[in-house]
Scaffold this motif. Structure first.
Motif, PDB file in Angstrom:
ATOM      1  N   LEU A 158       5.985   7.124 -11.292  1.00 41.07           N
ATOM      2  CA  LEU A 158       7.109   6.448 -11.701  1.00 41.07           C
ATOM      3  C   LEU A 158       7.531   6.405 -12.943  1.00 41.07           C
ATOM      4  N   ASN A 159       9.014   6.969 -13.296  1.00 39.64           N
ATOM      5  CA  ASN A 159       9.247   7.299 -14.793  1.00 39.64           C
ATOM      6  C   ASN A 159       9.581   5.778 -15.462  1.00 39.64           C
ATOM      7  N   PRO A 160       9.894   5.829 -16.560  1.00 38.35           N
ATOM      8  CA  PRO A 160      10.084   4.762 -17.446  1.00 38.35           C
ATOM      9  C   PRO A 160      11.437   3.944 -16.812  1.00 38.35           C
ATOM     10  N   GLY A 161      11.035   2.496 -16.461  1.00 36.85           N
ATOM     11  CA  GLY A 161      11.970   2.063 -15.982  1.00 36.85           C
ATOM     12  C   GLY A 161      12.529   2.228 -14.433  1.00 36.85           C
ATOM     13  N   GLU A 162      11.891   3.120 -13.802  1.00 33.51           N
ATOM     14  CA  GLU A 162      12.124   3.164 -12.196  1.00 33.51           C
ATOM     15  C   GLU A 162      11.289   2.003 -11.680  1.00 33.51           C
ATOM     16  N   ARG A 163      11.857   2.182 -10.204  1.00 35.30           N
ATOM     17  CA  ARG A 163      11.581   0.953  -9.367  1.00 35.30           C
ATOM     18  C   ARG A 163      11.055   1.930  -7.874  1.00 35.30           C
ATOM     19  N   LEU A 164      10.316   1.291  -7.486  1.00 39.16           N
ATOM     20  CA  LEU A 164       9.695   1.643  -5.959  1.00 39.16           C
ATOM     21  C   LEU A 164       9.594   0.696  -4.960  1.00 39.16           C
ATOM     22  N   MET A 165      10.338   0.663  -4.148  1.00 38.36           N
ATOM     23  CA  MET A 165      10.288  -0.405  -2.835  1.00 38.36           C
ATOM     24  C   MET A 165       9.239   0.330  -1.628  1.00 38.36           C
ATOM     25  N   PHE A 166       8.264  -0.496  -1.460  1.00 34.62           N
ATOM     26  CA  PHE A 166       7.417  -0.158  -0.470  1.00 34.62           C
ATOM     27  C   PHE A 166       7.200  -1.395   0.581  1.00 34.62           C
ATOM     28  N   THR A 167       6.872  -0.733   1.789  1.00 36.19           N
ATOM     29  CA  THR A 167       6.559  -1.731   3.242  1.00 36.19           C
ATOM     30  C   THR A 167       5.261  -0.994   3.708  1.00 36.19           C
ATOM     31  N   ASN A 168       4.546  -2.188   4.022  1.00 34.40           N
ATOM     32  CA  ASN A 168       3.073  -1.867   4.637  1.00 34.40           C
ATOM     33  C   ASN A 168       3.056  -2.909   5.601  1.00 34.40           C
ATOM     34  N   SER A 169       2.389  -2.481   6.783  1.00 36.15           N
ATOM     35  CA  SER A 169       1.881  -3.291   7.866  1.00 36.15           C
ATOM     36  C   SER A 169       0.242  -3.562   7.923  1.00 36.15           C
ATOM     37  N   LEU A 170      -0.140  -4.707   8.026  1.00 39.75           N
ATOM     38  CA  LEU A 170      -1.841  -4.781   8.124  1.00 39.75           C
ATOM     39  C   LEU A 170      -2.205  -5.691   8.969  1.00 39.75           C
ATOM     40  N   PRO A 171      -3.253  -5.240   9.956  1.00 40.26           N
ATOM     41  CA  PRO A 171      -3.571  -6.047  10.852  1.00 40.26           C
ATOM     42  C   PRO A 171      -4.535  -7.364  10.448  1.00 40.26           C
ATOM     43  N   VAL A 172      -3.938  -8.547  10.852  1.00 42.02           N
ATOM     44  CA  VAL A 172      -4.733  -9.730  10.078  1.00 42.02           C
ATOM     45  C   VAL A 172      -5.265 -10.573  11.147  1.00 42.02           C
ATOM     46  N   GLY A 173      -5.114 -10.349  12.408  1.00 37.13           N
ATOM     47  CA  GLY A 173      -5.648 -11.109  13.526  1.00 37.13           C
ATOM     48  C   GLY A 173      -4.719 -12.520  13.792  1.00 37.13           C
ATOM     49  N   LYS A 174      -5.167 -13.293  14.382  1.00 38.76           N
ATOM     50  CA  LYS A 174      -4.760 -14.756  14.980  1.00 38.76           C
ATOM     51  C   LYS A 174      -5.114 -15.784  14.013  1.00 38.76           C
ATOM     52  N   GLY A 175      -4.267 -16.519  13.412  1.00 41.56           N
ATOM     53  CA  GLY A 175      -4.471 -17.870  12.699  1.00 41.56           C
ATOM     54  C   GLY A 175      -4.746 -17.723  11.154  1.00 41.56           C
ATOM     55  N   ASN A 176      -4.529 -16.531  10.607  1.00 37.23           N
ATOM     56  CA  ASN A 176      -4.808 -16.491   9.122  1.00 37.23           C
ATOM     57  C   ASN A 176      -3.442 -16.813   8.460  1.00 37.23           C
ATOM     58  N   SER A 177      -3.584 -17.030   7.243  1.00 38.47           N
ATOM     59  CA  SER A 177      -2.310 -17.369   6.423  1.00 38.47           C
ATOM     60  C   SER A 177      -1.689 -16.224   6.114  1.00 38.47           C
ATOM     61  N   ASP A 178      -0.161 -16.473   5.882  1.00 37.67           N
ATOM     62  CA  ASP A 178       0.685 -15.370   5.627  1.00 37.67           C
ATOM     63  C   ASP A 178       0.797 -15.076   4.235  1.00 37.67           C
ATOM     64  N   LYS A 179       0.046 -15.776   3.300  1.00 34.78           N
ATOM     65  CA  LYS A 179       0.019 -15.618   1.798  1.00 34.78           C
ATOM     66  C   LYS A 179      -0.718 -14.262   1.309  1.00 34.78           C
ATOM     67  N   ALA A 180       0.202 -13.515   0.787  1.00 41.14           N
ATOM     68  CA  ALA A 180      -0.353 -12.138   0.166  1.00 41.14           C
ATOM     69  C   ALA A 180      -0.376 -12.125  -1.218  1.00 41.14           C
ATOM     70  N   GLU A 181      -1.441 -11.525  -1.948  1.00 43.14           N
ATOM     71  CA  GLU A 181      -1.594 -11.587  -3.409  1.00 43.14           C
ATOM     72  C   GLU A 181      -1.697 -10.012  -3.599  1.00 43.14           C
ATOM     73  N   LEU A 182      -0.954  -9.503  -4.586  1.00 48.15           N
ATOM     74  CA  LEU A 182      -1.088  -8.178  -4.491  1.00 48.15           C
ATOM     75  C   LEU A 182      -1.236  -7.719  -6.161  1.00 48.15           C
ATOM     76  N   THR A 183      -2.320  -6.884  -6.240  1.00 48.51           N
ATOM     77  CA  THR A 183      -2.840  -6.323  -7.753  1.00 48.51           C
ATOM     78  C   THR A 183      -2.872  -4.918  -7.599  1.00 48.51           C
ATOM     79  N   PHE A 184      -3.113  -4.182  -8.874  1.00 39.32           N
ATOM     80  CA  PHE A 184      -3.427  -2.607  -8.650  1.00 39.32           C
ATOM     81  C   PHE A 184      -4.834  -2.878  -8.960  1.00 39.32           C
ATOM     82  N   ALA A 185      -5.563  -1.469  -8.402  1.00 37.59           N
ATOM     83  CA  ALA A 185      -6.910  -1.419  -8.748  1.00 37.59           C
ATOM     84  C   ALA A 185      -7.118  -0.814 -10.079  1.00 37.59           C
ATOM     85  N   GLU A 186      -8.170  -1.089 -10.391  1.00 37.30           N
ATOM     86  CA  GLU A 186      -8.416  -0.610 -12.010  1.00 37.30           C
ATOM     87  C   GLU A 186      -9.192   0.872 -12.086  1.00 37.30           C
TER      88      GLU A 186
END
Length: 186
Positions: A158-186
Motif C-alpha cells: 500500500l502506498n502512502p494514504g492508499e486504502r485496500l478493501m478486503f473480504t474473507n469468509s471463515l468457518p466458525v461452526g454453530k453457536g459462536n459469537s459474531d464479534k471479530a477482532e482484527l490485528t496485524f501479525a508482528e
C-alpha cells in the motif's frame, strides 16, 4: 658438653697503635646473664634503636579510601558508559497507527450445516512510505477460553494514504459469537 664449666670461651685482644694499652673484650664468662644492654657486643646482638610506632589508618578511614578508589577505577575503566544513558527513555505512543483497520463488519451465513462468518474491512496506510501488508490475525468470540483465531496471509503493498478493501469468509461452526477482532501479525 652438658656442663658450662667445661666450655672455654675465646678471649680477644685488640692491639692499638702508639703503645696504648689493649682493651680486653668481654667474654660470655665474664658477662652477667641478666645484662641485656651491652653496647660493645656485635651489632647483630645489640639492642635495636627505638623507633616510633607507626599509627595505622583506622578501619573506617581505610574502607572509605578503598571504596572511593574502587569506584573511581571502575568509572575510568569504562563504567561511565553505564551512567551516560541513565535517563529513562520515554516512548510517546503514536497518534495514529501506520496500518489501520476501518469499517469492520461481519455477517454469519449458514452453509452445508455449518456457519461461515464473512468479514469485510478496509486497511489504510497512514505512513509516509509504502508498506507491505503483514498477515491479518482474526480473533472470533468474547470468551478468552473459547476464542478462535485465524490467520489471513496478505502481501499487498500500500502506498502512502492508499486504502485496500478486503473480504474473507471463515468457518466458525454453530453457536459462536459474531464479534471479530482484527490485528496485524508482528
Amino acid at each position: 658438653m652438658t656442663n658450662k664449666e667445661d666450655a672455654i670461651d675465646v678471649e680477644f685482644e685488640t692491639v692499638q697503635k702508639d703503645g696504648a694499652q689493649p682493651v680486653k673484650k668481654p667474654t660470655s664468662a665474664n658477662i652477667k646473664e641478666d645484662s641485656s644492654d651491652n653496647d660493645e657486643q656485635l651489632a647483630v646482638f645489640g639492642k635495636m634503636p627505638n623507633k616510633k610506632k607507626q599509627s595505622g589508618m583506622s578501619l573506617p578511614v581505610f574502607t572509605l579510601v578503598a571504596a572511593v578508589c574502587s569506584v573511581t577505577a571502575f568509572y575510568l575503566a569504562g563504567g561511565h558508559v553505564l551512567f551516560e544513558n541513565a535517563q529513562p527513555i520515554i516512548v510517546q505512543p503514536e497518534t495514529q497507527p501506520l496500518l489501520q483497520f476501518q469499517n469492520i463488519s461481519t455477517n454469519r451465513l449458514a452453509r452445508d450445516g455449518s456457519d461461515v462468518l464473512t468479514i469485510e474491512a478496509t486497511i489504510i496506510n497512514n505512513d509516509k512510505i509504502a508498506r507491505v501488508l503483514p498477515p491479518v490475525i482474526v480473533h472470533i468470540g468474547d470468551d478468552p477460553t473459547k476464542r478462535r483465531m485465524f490467520r489471513i496471509n496478505r502481501g499487498e503493498t500500500l502506498n502512502p494514504g492508499e486504502r485496500l478493501m478486503f473480504t474473507n469468509s471463515l468457518p466458525v461452526g454453530k453457536g459462536n459469537s459474531d464479534k471479530a477482532e482484527l490485528t496485524f501479525a508482528e
